[in-house]
Design an enzyme around this catalytic site. Sequence first.
Site: not given
Length: 510
Positions: A90-91, A311-312
């Site tokens: 679906g991209t 986290h990132e």
Amino acid sequence: MIPPLIFIAVWRFFIARGGGGPQGALSIGKSKAKVYVEGEAGKVTFNDVAGVDEAKAELVEIVDFLKTPKRFTDLGAKIPKGVLLVGPPGTGKTLMAKAVAGEAGVPFFSISGSEFVELFVGVGSSRVRDLFDQAKKQAPCIIFIDELDAIGKSRASSGFYGGNDEREQTLNQLLTEMDGFDAGDTTVIVLAATNRPETLDPALLRPGRFDRQVLVDRPDLKGREAILNIHAKDVKLSEAVDLKQIATRTPGFAGADLANLVNEAALLAARRNSSKVEQQDFAEAIERVVAGLEKKSRVLNDKEKEIVAYHEVGHALVGAVMPGSDQVEKISIVPRGMAALGYTLQLPTEDRFLRDEAELKGQIATLLGGRSAEELIFGSITTGASNDLQRATDLAEQMVTTYGMSKVLGPLAYERGQRSNFLEGGMPNARRPISEETAKAIDEEVKSLVESGHQRALAILQENRALLEDLAKQLLEAEVIEGPPLREQLKQVQVPADGHVVKDAELTTV
Ligand code: ADP
Ligand code: MG
Ligand code: ZN
């Protein structure tokens, strides 16, 4: 009385089906490719595609090849034959392939990999042959093979007992056809799409075949707004609708989900007997689509988004002050590709072939930066760091058993044979026979390497807690921080001066 009747009825049914008609046995090998030709109503162009700018840039070049092949062949350059579009469902892979044909004004043959795989042996391969024959007659043109993985599965992976003969023949025919046509005089470019590139047979990816891969990923905030804009043109919007806000609330949505969202909102507006689609319709539609999406892909809720953001940023802050030359280029919490919820991109500033001990320790600390940030901010740990831990542990184990970097175990190789370089993703080899004590010592050393990386990451994050929170908030807002603004902010990271940075001597004791 009844059984014979049924029998006769069934028999007649089969006779009726099999007898004559264009669907008879003779036409079985003919390609079922659907052909779209330029000028057809609803021609697709690059204007219909948004949010996948990198992929678009790659494909603009393919359009040039199709339009003016001479420009390239006169120079002696070979035109690429195969381009593989890789990305989650679906991209917009199919859409982009059509757009390439539309922009270049060439015919477009489209067939799906699953249509090749049929009952009778030999049908798939003759279908491939037909498809290429047809295409060559209409060159320049595009052949588009959707779901390439249905035929292109790695032959090695198809199992011990030989796998599927039919699929293998189809694949072989495809390889033969791709090698067979000479890009010099007939410009046929084969585009293919898959969402499982890792299952493809390596033979498909060799030079001269699908040697170009284009990543078609889920769109970021700006991309989603652009896609919403495209699809909102088809519906009557109220002036009050704020597409940017809708884009903000839909991280993880692919283009098809957004198109679906606009349609759902319009349906809801119709149900209300309204003449225009309002913001509230979108809000309700998002809930419906998300409920349907959760099974298909990852859409993070707000709490999860927050955790991923911290986290990132944790990875980025630690990575910014570690020795070595990799620069933190980008932090993102757009669920990316097929594996990560968010990611921190570190790009090397030069080619490196050797890493020293300090750099490897720095990498371990960086890998643990994500989990450490979660611990520090939320006081608990999620399952999100498993891949980081895996990589950190692998790296620590290699330091001890392959690179001889442990003082306790000495400069011995505890593995048999040369392990391929970890920079290239090498696989572990079998261990040499070792004593129980040595095995224990290895375990301890690996553990202490990882644990000291963990402590180091915690110390750095503690020292820079304000920056951590600030960047995480920015990231939640924008979803992506990259380039110079990011580098500028990461310059502020302070290395703790209180000796908390673990020295070599401490390693074996932590
Ligand atoms: P894929 O082949 O990658 O599974 P498709 O190309 O079939 O996805 O996309 C399905 C539909 O979703 C398209 O027809 C289009 O309406 C919409 N869509 C998907 N991606 C995009 C995009 N990047 N820009 C605009 N519309 C998109
Ligand atoms: Mg598709
Ligand atoms: Zn991580």
